[in-house]
Motif scaffolding. Structure first.
Motif, mmCIF file in Angstrom:
data_model
loop_
_atom_site.group_PDB
_atom_site.id
_atom_site.type_symbol
_atom_site.label_atom_id
_atom_site.label_comp_id
_atom_site.label_asym_id
_atom_site.label_seq_id
_atom_site.Cartn_x
_atom_site.Cartn_y
_atom_site.Cartn_z
ATOM 1 N N GLU B 254 -16.110 17.697 -0.491
ATOM 2 C CA GLU B 254 -16.413 16.811 -1.590
ATOM 3 C C GLU B 254 -17.891 16.462 -1.573
ATOM 4 O O GLU B 254 -18.456 16.171 -0.519
ATOM 5 C CB GLU B 254 -15.595 15.514 -1.478
ATOM 6 C CG GLU B 254 -15.542 14.780 -2.813
ATOM 7 C CD GLU B 254 -15.130 13.322 -2.691
ATOM 8 O OE1 GLU B 254 -14.569 12.942 -1.655
ATOM 9 O OE2 GLU B 254 -15.406 12.569 -3.647
ATOM 10 N N ARG B 260 -17.459 14.510 -6.810
ATOM 11 C CA ARG B 260 -16.528 15.553 -7.250
ATOM 12 C C ARG B 260 -16.321 16.594 -6.161
ATOM 13 O O ARG B 260 -17.159 16.748 -5.270
ATOM 14 C CB ARG B 260 -17.027 16.200 -8.541
ATOM 15 C CG ARG B 260 -18.329 16.919 -8.383
ATOM 16 C CD ARG B 260 -18.795 17.474 -9.732
ATOM 17 N NE ARG B 260 -19.991 18.258 -9.533
ATOM 18 C CZ ARG B 260 -20.958 18.427 -10.443
ATOM 19 N NH1 ARG B 260 -20.853 17.862 -11.630
ATOM 20 N NH2 ARG B 260 -22.002 19.167 -10.188
ATOM 21 N N PRO B 261 -15.194 17.288 -6.254
ATOM 22 C CA PRO B 261 -14.906 18.298 -5.232
ATOM 23 C C PRO B 261 -15.906 19.440 -5.288
ATOM 24 O O PRO B 261 -16.471 19.723 -6.341
ATOM 25 C CB PRO B 261 -13.508 18.811 -5.614
ATOM 26 C CG PRO B 261 -13.010 17.944 -6.699
ATOM 27 C CD PRO B 261 -14.160 17.215 -7.296
#
Lengths: 353, 353
Positions: B254, B260-261
């Motif tokens: 992450e 966000r991933p």
């Protein structure tokens, strides 16, 4: 061995450790200190405790001061500065300017321990309002309060309900020209956050940071401890603005971990001011004609495998004279400088014999 | 002064610096090294360059090794270990076990320089697949490749198109019991990222980190330089999984800054493994009956103002024997230990006279 003493400049932790060590080795030294008191920044800035193990600063420094005061081999010159030098070590003549006027002294080697000064958060940046808001203080101001056994808002003398630290004030900052990390401020903020929670148990404490640089054992001895045992909240993000709201300060920034803006009402803001080369360090660079490295501190020529030898043989530098340093760095580099200075004198004596 | 030598254990940077310094002071030493080569980890692990200024490691260490080899005052014992000790300094008798069997030696003081070992990323955690994927290597493996003048994927010998570093492997990790930050891995990763960009200019390089601990001058000498001059991408976030995709590795985690991933195809994963006390350090703690501090390294009793004195008078420790240390820490603490060991011997001699 050469009978001329080693000149040690600066009576803080590095200078005291150097003189104590020289004395143990049977080497005379002249310790020049520009103020009227030994102990350096921990004493002059009235530190309450030293990082990381929170030993009272006065007590920690007393051991070093006592060893120097008790030694017949250390000639302590208070209220004295070095104003000129000529020749090269081990035949160096320095001019000392003290209370009784000027005096020339022959010395065999020099250890510069003139260290750092704290960044002045009002001088080059006003963004945090150090001079505009009473309740915006620095790490140094906080230490003096802890020394008095309290934490209060300067504006009304009341204990804070919410306090925060802002890291990297005067560090990691290209705009003001300080392109270095001051190394110790993350650890000191963790330590002070714990101290606030001790003194004012119902005060919430936040630390706003970029990277929490609690290296080595500071990771769990300070950073985890602050979080787990003392409930200190670490917020990764920059504070962009501090404004007044009623009798409180509104601290605005961004929590970059949660990815959202932060706005907190704070009673006491503590700016984690970094290190800059002290005036004495810059003056000694001129007196001894020593180049500065590209950040503006005294240059050492063999780092990382030699952090104390300057570009001039027989002249060494220790502690925060050569860059940001924690107390461990400071005393170990003082030891290293003593070893090299005495080794230099011994080599000269052998060469001359 | 006491004619008995100082015993220095470990022929790495700290031990070599200690013996060089003792020799300059005219003090004899016995340097015990368990392998057949002086130089310690930088030599044994085939470091290409030393952090931060990228001097070739072999060249940097050669200066120290030469000074020790050239000194008549240093008695170098290779392939030798210390197996027992009795008495107290300055009347300490140690048993050395070398190629010619056992020998007892009287020594006046001891400096332990047995240092650290790199965390084995397969032993206690398999999450990054060090033993499962050929193209997952460590900082140490990378140094050996740089020493050969190349960076390639072990699986096919081809230069990587995308490479990444994963920080804090074996550090800051309660689950495996290593509750410390290993201090140097952030700086080393920055340095190695730059080296990869030199060797394979079209390779993209990512560094996944928690806090980027480029303290002091490493801030701009390594971290900014890596970003600004070498286009290295620093991603704040933990990598949670590495899996195979075709002939590449899929690194998942992450980006906590962007919230966000992240999923990146990587050819070469470099695990920034941390420091643990070496086997030699733990053995010497037993041989000299020295307590370990709560992280498991040899305890010093006066930190931060004394980082080298153990709980036993006349026995000192330097470098990464007492905790994670960079090369500056290592050599300065060796100097500090020399100053204290020789001071100890001088005080004893004065007391006895």
């Amino acid at each position: 061995m050469d009978a001329r003493p080693v000149l040690v400049i600066g009576g803080g932790p590095a200078g005291l450790e150097a003189c104590r060590g020289l004395s143990d080795l049977g080497i005379p030294s002249v310790l020049v200190e520009k103020t009227d008191t030994l102990g350096g920044t921990p004493i002059h800035a009235r530190y309450a405790t030293v990082t990381p193990y929170m030993k009272p600063a006065a007590e920690a420094m007393a051991d070093l001061i006592e060893a120097v005061d008790d030694s017949d081999l250390v000639d302590v010159r208070l209220n004295t500065v070095v104003t000129a030098s000529r020749g090269d070590a081990p035949d160096l003549v320095v001019t000392l300017h003290g209370e009784d006027g000027e005096q020339e002294v022959e010395v065999g080697a020099v250890i510069l321990c003139t260290g750092f000064t704290h960044f002045d958060p009002g001088q080059e940046t006003q963004m945090y309002g150090y001079y505009g808001h009473d309740d915006v203080i620095t790490l140094v101001d906080a230490e003096a309060m802890f020394s008095d056994g309290e934490v209060v808002r300067p504006s009304d003398g009341q204990p804070p309900k919410q306090a925060c630290f802002i890291q990297c004030v005067g560090s990691r900052d290209r705009q003001i020209g300080n392109q270095w990390c001051s190394k110790v401020c993350c650890g000191i903020a963790c330590k002070q956050a714990i101290e606030i929670r001790h003194l004012v148990p119902d005060c919430r404490v936040f630390v706003f940071y970029i990277d929490l640089r609690a290296y080595g054992f500071w990771e769990d001895d300070l950073y985890w401890k602050a979080q787990e045992e003392h409930n200190v909240a670490f917020v990764r993000g920059i504070v962009t603005e501090i404004t007044k709201r009623g009798d409180k300060l509104l601290v605005k920034g961004e929590d970059t971990t949660l990815g959202r803006p932060v706005e907190v009402e704070i009673d006491l803001v503590i700016l984690s001011v970094g290190m800059e080369p002290s005036e004495g360090t810059l003056q000694m660079a001129k007196v001894f004609d020593l180049p500065l490295e590209h950040h503006g501190w005294i240059e050492v020529v063999g780092a990382p495998l030699d952090k104390v030898s300057t570009s001039r043989p027989g002249i060494y530098a220790a502690g925060a004279t050569t860059g940001p340093a924690d107390l461990e760095d400071t005393v170990t580099s003082a030891g290293s400088a003593v070893m090299k200075a005495v080794g230099f004198l011994a080599r000269q004596a052998r060469g001359a014999a």
